[in-house]
Design a protein around this motif. Structure first.
Motif, mmCIF file in Angstrom:
data_model
loop_
_atom_site.group_PDB
_atom_site.id
_atom_site.type_symbol
_atom_site.label_atom_id
_atom_site.label_comp_id
_atom_site.label_asym_id
_atom_site.label_seq_id
_atom_site.Cartn_x
_atom_site.Cartn_y
_atom_site.Cartn_z
ATOM 1 N N ASP A 4 0.835 -1.193 0.000
ATOM 2 C CA ASP A 4 0.000 0.000 0.000
ATOM 3 C C ASP A 4 0.872 1.245 0.000
ATOM 4 O O ASP A 4 1.835 1.344 0.738
ATOM 5 N N GLN A 5 0.505 2.168 -0.868
ATOM 6 C CA GLN A 5 1.325 3.356 -1.048
ATOM 7 C C GLN A 5 1.057 4.403 0.023
ATOM 8 O O GLN A 5 0.083 4.345 0.750
ATOM 9 N N GLN A 6 1.959 5.342 0.080
ATOM 10 C CA GLN A 6 1.766 6.490 0.950
ATOM 11 C C GLN A 6 0.528 7.246 0.490
ATOM 12 O O GLN A 6 0.341 7.485 -0.687
ATOM 13 N N ILE A 7 -0.291 7.625 1.432
ATOM 14 C CA ILE A 7 -1.472 8.385 1.048
ATOM 15 C C ILE A 7 -1.522 9.701 1.809
ATOM 16 O O ILE A 7 -2.538 10.365 1.895
ATOM 17 N N ALA A 8 -0.354 10.079 2.336
ATOM 18 C CA ALA A 8 -0.284 11.256 3.211
ATOM 19 C C ALA A 8 -0.786 12.524 2.527
ATOM 20 O O ALA A 8 -1.487 13.328 3.121
ATOM 21 N N ASN A 9 -0.435 12.704 1.258
ATOM 22 C CA ASN A 9 -0.748 13.956 0.582
ATOM 23 C C ASN A 9 -2.093 13.947 -0.124
ATOM 24 O O ASN A 9 -2.444 14.899 -0.801
ATOM 25 N N THR A 10 -2.827 12.862 0.022
ATOM 26 C CA THR A 10 -4.072 12.756 -0.715
ATOM 27 C C THR A 10 -5.178 13.552 -0.047
ATOM 28 O O THR A 10 -5.346 13.498 1.160
ATOM 29 N N LYS A 11 -5.946 14.262 -0.865
ATOM 30 C CA LYS A 11 -7.126 14.964 -0.368
ATOM 31 C C LYS A 11 -8.136 13.931 0.121
ATOM 32 O O LYS A 11 -8.160 12.814 -0.381
ATOM 33 N N PRO A 12 -8.975 14.277 1.096
ATOM 34 C CA PRO A 12 -9.937 13.282 1.591
ATOM 35 C C PRO A 12 -10.857 12.799 0.475
ATOM 36 O O PRO A 12 -11.270 13.565 -0.389
ATOM 37 N N LEU A 13 -11.139 11.509 0.515
ATOM 38 C CA LEU A 13 -11.986 10.895 -0.507
ATOM 39 C C LEU A 13 -13.429 10.905 -0.022
ATOM 40 O O LEU A 13 -13.731 10.380 1.046
ATOM 41 N N GLY A 153 -1.165 -2.951 -12.312
ATOM 42 C CA GLY A 153 -0.349 -3.938 -11.614
ATOM 43 C C GLY A 153 -1.052 -4.723 -10.508
ATOM 44 O O GLY A 153 -0.397 -5.339 -9.680
ATOM 45 N N TRP A 154 -2.384 -4.693 -10.492
ATOM 46 C CA TRP A 154 -3.086 -5.480 -9.477
ATOM 47 C C TRP A 154 -2.997 -6.956 -9.849
ATOM 48 O O TRP A 154 -3.232 -7.344 -10.986
ATOM 49 N N SER A 155 -2.640 -7.776 -8.870
ATOM 50 C CA SER A 155 -2.629 -9.211 -9.117
ATOM 51 C C SER A 155 -3.070 -9.932 -7.854
ATOM 52 O O SER A 155 -3.184 -9.334 -6.784
ATOM 53 N N THR A 156 -3.329 -11.236 -8.008
ATOM 54 C CA THR A 156 -3.847 -12.015 -6.885
ATOM 55 C C THR A 156 -2.958 -13.227 -6.635
ATOM 56 O O THR A 156 -2.082 -13.564 -7.428
ATOM 57 N N SER A 157 -3.189 -13.868 -5.482
ATOM 58 C CA SER A 157 -2.573 -15.152 -5.193
ATOM 59 C C SER A 157 -3.662 -16.012 -4.558
ATOM 60 O O SER A 157 -4.340 -15.577 -3.626
ATOM 61 N N GLU A 158 -3.869 -17.175 -5.102
ATOM 62 C CA GLU A 158 -5.002 -18.018 -4.696
ATOM 63 C C GLU A 158 -6.302 -17.217 -4.694
ATOM 64 O O GLU A 158 -7.122 -17.316 -3.787
ATOM 65 N N ARG A 159 -6.437 -16.385 -5.700
ATOM 66 C CA ARG A 159 -7.632 -15.579 -5.970
ATOM 67 C C ARG A 159 -7.864 -14.458 -4.966
ATOM 68 O O ARG A 159 -8.873 -13.769 -5.036
ATOM 69 N N HIS A 160 -6.942 -14.269 -4.011
ATOM 70 C CA HIS A 160 -7.049 -13.112 -3.117
ATOM 71 C C HIS A 160 -6.037 -12.050 -3.548
ATOM 72 O O HIS A 160 -4.974 -12.378 -4.074
ATOM 73 N N ILE A 161 -6.367 -10.803 -3.279
ATOM 74 C CA ILE A 161 -5.487 -9.711 -3.700
ATOM 75 C C ILE A 161 -4.097 -9.910 -3.116
ATOM 76 O O ILE A 161 -3.922 -10.109 -1.914
ATOM 77 N N ALA A 162 -3.084 -9.884 -3.997
ATOM 78 C CA ALA A 162 -1.704 -10.102 -3.549
ATOM 79 C C ALA A 162 -0.882 -8.838 -3.705
ATOM 80 O O ALA A 162 -0.126 -8.462 -2.815
ATOM 81 N N SER A 163 -0.995 -8.188 -4.836
ATOM 82 C CA SER A 163 -0.191 -7.008 -5.101
ATOM 83 C C SER A 163 -1.089 -5.924 -5.681
ATOM 84 O O SER A 163 -1.842 -6.171 -6.615
ATOM 85 N N VAL A 164 -1.017 -4.764 -5.076
ATOM 86 C CA VAL A 164 -1.897 -3.681 -5.475
ATOM 87 C C VAL A 164 -1.101 -2.394 -5.516
ATOM 88 O O VAL A 164 -0.327 -2.107 -4.605
ATOM 89 N N ASP A 165 -1.258 -1.650 -6.575
ATOM 90 C CA ASP A 165 -0.620 -0.349 -6.666
ATOM 91 C C ASP A 165 -1.729 0.680 -6.841
ATOM 92 O O ASP A 165 -2.360 0.745 -7.892
ATOM 93 N N ASP A 188 -2.642 -14.277 -11.514
ATOM 94 C CA ASP A 188 -2.689 -14.868 -10.180
ATOM 95 C C ASP A 188 -1.407 -15.677 -9.976
ATOM 96 O O ASP A 188 -1.060 -16.524 -10.808
ATOM 97 N N GLN A 189 -0.716 -15.401 -8.870
ATOM 98 C CA GLN A 189 0.604 -16.010 -8.650
ATOM 99 C C GLN A 189 0.538 -17.524 -8.489
ATOM 100 O O GLN A 189 1.507 -18.227 -8.790
ATOM 101 N N SER A 190 -0.590 -18.041 -8.013
ATOM 102 C CA SER A 190 -0.662 -19.490 -7.815
ATOM 103 C C SER A 190 -1.278 -20.219 -8.997
ATOM 104 O O SER A 190 -0.764 -21.232 -9.452
#
Lengths: 327, 327
Positions: A4-13, A153-165, A188-190
């Motif tokens: 998970d990336q830094q979200i310090a500078n992000t305006k409130p969603l 670049g979102w990917s999963t492992s065993e169908r669960h989120i593994a890598s998220v940008d 999916d990595q698996s």
């Protein structure tokens, strides 16, 4: 590991909105958009998020003709145009499901040519829908930017989120745009590949970005105690979520009515139906983020999108509010 | 700072192909694809890269009809399908340029509503073209995956590449897919936004991924000493690039002919014309990567794409080879 990336500078969603596949497509006709609903949803979203002047932003040909909104641009000239921070995520509806289920993309196996072809075919179908939704929003003056989970670049492992940008999403928001993501075929990595549903994407974005509220736009008035096609189905107006993520219906009081909630999963839906939706919604509510499930293109959904029901839900509002129960 | 990813595990990259906007669109008609050329280019690419069986991969409706290739899928069943590693990058041609130049996206200024609208309009136009190119390749059996530079986090500073994430491209290649990127509107750290051209993308990908060769498909036979529309224009068959990046024409010998190379930049091209193309090509050749500039949809381009001219250029081959001069 989820990065998970830094979200310090992000305006409130302010809000993450799910455009349900059933709400913006014709579910029983292959790759057919529900134009009427999509246009009304786009108008509601513009009313809920665009502050100041409105400029049409789809300057591409449509049905072979140049879009008329391009002629308005010069008149509007320069000047401020601002938005509340929203993220839109849409499902697939009648786009993608056919291609995914025919090839079994959700089960993986990219070494098989059928699965590999189905992966490509699924992405073509869902990105076609993404482009049409981005265009519909842009025509209404929403500065929408299509972002595919696969591409960022979102990917999963065993169908669960593994890598998220989420950095592309955050940068787009910070620059004043409305990111429009979608359920996608991903690696999916698996098992090689799978389908990442819009609901799972929303839960992850809610965890990282903590919006003020989340709205699911669907084709029925909310969550019912049994399939809403049944005449005696009751709309669940309020669901409370506990600290352990379990949930129960607060209003109406079903026990007084001697009823229990039945859950059905539509057979065609490779990503799970109402059951997935409620458990994903409950997981979001557990974060302290209110979730509203409402019928798209109605006054009820407009009230949810603008956030005006957050202070208190009017008696005549139809929808399901899923909220964390503070003890 | 450019963040280059680890590429240790990546299979060797055979070729990066640029589909020039002029080659696959009709430059003088807004948002019109040159269907005939695009189909022939797709056939050539399939011949150059797909090993083993061919399965149609566009299973979406086209012109309102379901694509016929979907019926072939079951017959092919399971089995190996492999590809040489290619990356495709395409230009905009008659897509995007109009929207970008009308709003001045390349000059930045997202606080102006016209620029913001133009940014959205440009991305809609170029991603529409990307989808059509992905579909054309998929119909031929190429496992193509559209990847937008904006979505995978590419951004610039003072219009030069500042932040690049090639991990989505690498992952797609490693999974056996053909990434299809495109010139895109991106965020710029100094001026807010700009246009990132396909040629600049290719140079960066070549630096990071070191393909065996790069092919630019265009609408003329190669690089000429003056605008090729002039009757006495001479095709430059071979250009040698020095260690300092400077370049000179080796064949034909222009000095013997008392001629100098004139460069023209087409007025409509917001990303620079032939001059940009040669300097980008020279920068690639300086890496030791051969560059071929050829006319799309010809036998000459097929020979460049398959790599068969790498051993030696036949006398009857028409095109421009730009190569590093080893001293």
């Amino acid at each position: 590991m989820v990065e998970d990336q830094q979200i310090a500078n992000t305006k409130p969603l302010s809000c993450i909105v799910k455009l349900g596949g059933a709400a913006v497509t014709c579910k029983n006709e292959l790759e057919k958009i529900n134009d009427e609903n999509l246009e009304m949803v786009s108008i509601h979203l513009r009313q809920a998020m665009v502050l100041g002047k409105v400029v049409g932003m789809d300057w591409s040909k449509r049905h072979g003709q140049l879009n008329s909104s391009i002629n308005d641009v010069d008149d509007n000239g320069d000047g401020p145009m601002d938005c509340r921070n929203f993220i839109v995520v849409h499902g697939a509806g009648s786009f993608g499901h056919f291609q995914a289920s025919k090839s079994g993309v959700h089960k993986g196996g990219l070494d098989q040519s059928l699965v590999k072809a189905g992966f490509v075919a699924t992405r073509i179908s869902v990105t076609s829908l993404n482009l049409e939704i981005v265009r519909a929003l842009a025509r209404e003056g929403i500065p929408s930017i299509g972002i595919s989970p696969f591409s960022c670049g979102w990917s999963t492992s065993e169908r669960h989120i593994a890598s998220v940008d989420v950095s592309a999403v955050i940068k787009a928001i910070d620059a004043g745009f409305i990111p429009v993501l979608h359920g996608d075929a991903v690696l999916d990595q698996s098992q090689g590949c799978t389908i990442l549903s819009g609901d799972v994407i929303i839960r992850h974005l809610a965890e990282v970005l903590r919006p003020e509220y989340v709205v699911f736009l669907t084709d029925v008035f909310g969550v019912y105690d049994r399939p809403p096609s049944q005449p005696n189905a009751i709309l669940l107006r309020e669901i409370a979520v506990d600290e352990d993520g379990s949930w129960r219906v607060v209003e109406p009081n079903l026990q007084d009515m001697n009823r229990q909630v039945e859950m059905t999963v539509a057979a065609h839906d490779t990503t799970g139906g109402m059951k997935t939706k409620i458990s994903e919604a409950a997981a979001i509510a557990k974060l302290g983020v209110d979730v509203y499930i409402v019928k798209a293109a109605t006054d009820h959904s407009l009230k949810a999108l603008t956030g005006e029901i957050r202070g208190g839900i009017p008696d005549d509002w139809l929808g399901t509010a899923i909220r964390f129960l503070r003890k």
